[in-house]
Motif scaffolding. Structure first.
Motif: not given
Lengths: 223, 243
Positions: B35-39, B195-198, B209-212, B236-240
């Motif tokens: 699970v990835i995504g901004p804080s 849940v990771t930022h790696e 992969v889940i983007f939240m 896209k914005e987050f990954l960039s």
């Protein structure tokens, strides 16, 4: 002014030694009982039951909000007046007063210790499937007590010294017996020097003991 | 593949703040989901709802077909089957490494002391820390502590492992050793929600992969889909920003 310690020691030493026994005895049993009362009060105060919680809060509030000398008078003089037939001795009254007094402060000290244990410790234990009770017993309380030890020792020292207040309800502890000696020789200066030394020795012994215990606990931690 | 976790319409509110806004997700046996995504997107809260460290405001969560969100179940029993690894390790400070790992199996009467010890030593060997068995957590580095924390969670033989940002509190040079242990665990077929930022770990190890964002699952797919060809603008914005 001429100092005459020989005279004072002759008159007063047996009285002071007798008083020391009483002081140490009542302080010790009150500390143990106070720990028990404090622990129970702390658990009540942290429980979700509103009645238990209120009892604990009220108890701590009343004890902390009134001087111990008033509490001692209350137990020794006021209660027998209200309940004729209940006439506690100075020793029993003193024990009850000291226990209730130390218990209230220890309740807050233990609560502080429990709250200082990071919440992550509880979460980790619960996530493994441990019950709330087992988590408290096995994980939180051992750490809480360790955190609380310096403050608890401080409270024990205060309790030992507070026994002197019980001279007002005619408990024959060090101060009251010193006064009896002074009644014979009017040597205030020498007597109270000796009294102060007695307390210093007792408290120092307590401090050395607590340093030894803390050191041992830290060594254990290092493995 | 059988279903391990099913989440239906999960909501979590803190007062007027909506942290989770209707999450639906199914995780299959043996699957590794990152699970990835901004804080502030609700990732950790979502994870903590799965073993009920956080109480859901609405919706349902099933693990092994048992409803975690049902107040009547024995949550302690359910948690025995769900291992969790925390950002801050949370090793029990009053116990040695060995005692940390043995505590739950012994206290919950899963194993005798001897069995628990054998199991603990085996797990320590697996995470490469056999020589630290009698040390206290405070004597270990962050990476070592986290590996012990993984071993502790595994000692109960859980069927599901939750990882809440397991490397976020680590010094950079220690991230690798923890990820390595997690990789091996994934390779052995453990069902994992991480849940990771790696992003490197997510790309290499995740099956999905889940983007939240803002309490919702915005996009999900294979690592190749999410990292190679994200569809949603937020993704896209987050990954960039992070790649």
């Amino acid at each position: 002014m001429n100092l005459n310690f020989t005279r004072v020691l002759n008159d007063t030493l047996p009285l002071l030694l007798e008083g020391t026994k009483t002081t140490i005895g009542i302080a010790l049993i009150s500390i143990f009982a106070g720990l028990l009362v404090g622990f129970v009060s702390c658990l009540m105060g942290m429980s979700k039951n509103p009645v238990l919680k209120s009892i604990s809060k009220a108890y701590v509030w009343i004890i902390r909000g009134t001087p111990m000398i008033v509490q001692a008078f209350f137990v020794f003089y006021a209660i027998p007046q209200f309940f004729p037939g209940v006439t506690p001795s100075p020793y029993v009254s003193g024990f009850v007063t000291l226990t209730l007094n130390a218990g209230a402060y220890l309740s807050e000290i233990i609560r502080g210790g429990i709250q200082a244990v990071p919440v992550g410790q509880t979460e980790a234990a619960r996530s493994l499937g441990l019950s709330a009770f087992k988590t408290k017993i096995k994980v939180v309380l051992p750490q809480a007590f360790k955190i609380a030890i310096p403050s608890m020792v401080n409270q024990f020292i205060i309790t030992v010294k507070d026994t002197s207040i019980l001279s007002v309800i005619s408990l024959n502890e060090i101060v009251n017996n010193a006064k009896k000696g002074i009644g014979m020789n009017y040597r205030f200066f020498e007597t109270y020097i000796v009294v102060a030394i007695f307390y210093l020795v007792i408290i120092s012994a307590l401090m050395i003991l607590s340093m030894y215990i803390e050191k041992r606990m830290n060594n254990e931690r290092k493995g | 593949m059988s279903e391990k976790v099913r989440v239906i319409g999960l909501e979590k509110h803190f007062g007027s703040l909506i942290v989770l806004d209707g999450i639906d997700l199914t995780v299959n046996e043996g699957e590794v989901v990152c699970v990835i995504g901004p804080s502030g997107s609700g990732k950790s809260t979502f994870l903590r709802c799965i073993n009920r460290l956080e109480k859901a405001t609405g919706g349902h969560i099933f693990v092994d077909e048992e409803e975690i969100t049902n107040k009547k179940i024995n949550i302690n029993k359910a948690r025995e089957e769900i291992g969790m690894v925390f950002q801050q390790f949370n090793l029990f400070a009053n116990y040695t490494v060995l005692q940390n790992i043995m505590l739950a199996p012994v206290e919950l009467k899963r194993m005798t002391k001897a069995e628990a010890k054998a199991k603990a030593m085996e797990l320590l060997d697996r995470v490469g820390l056999s020589d630290k068995a009698n040390n206290y957590p405070s004597q270990l580095s962050g990476g070592q502590q986290q590996r012990v924390a993984i071993a502790r969670a595994l000692a109960m033989n859980p069927g599901l492992m939750l990882f809440d940002e397991p490397t976020s509190a680590l010094d950079p040079e220690m991230v690798g050793e923890v990820l390595q242990v997690m990789k091996e665990l994934a390779a052995q077929g453990m069902t994992m929600i991480v849940v990771t930022h790696e992003m490197g770990f997510a790309r290499d190890v995740a099956d999905r992969v889940i983007f939240m964002a803002d309490g919702n699952i915005v996009e999900q797919g294979t690592p190749a889909e999410i990292f190679g060809n994200p569809q949603n603008e937020r993704t896209k914005e987050f990954l960039s920003c992070v790649l």
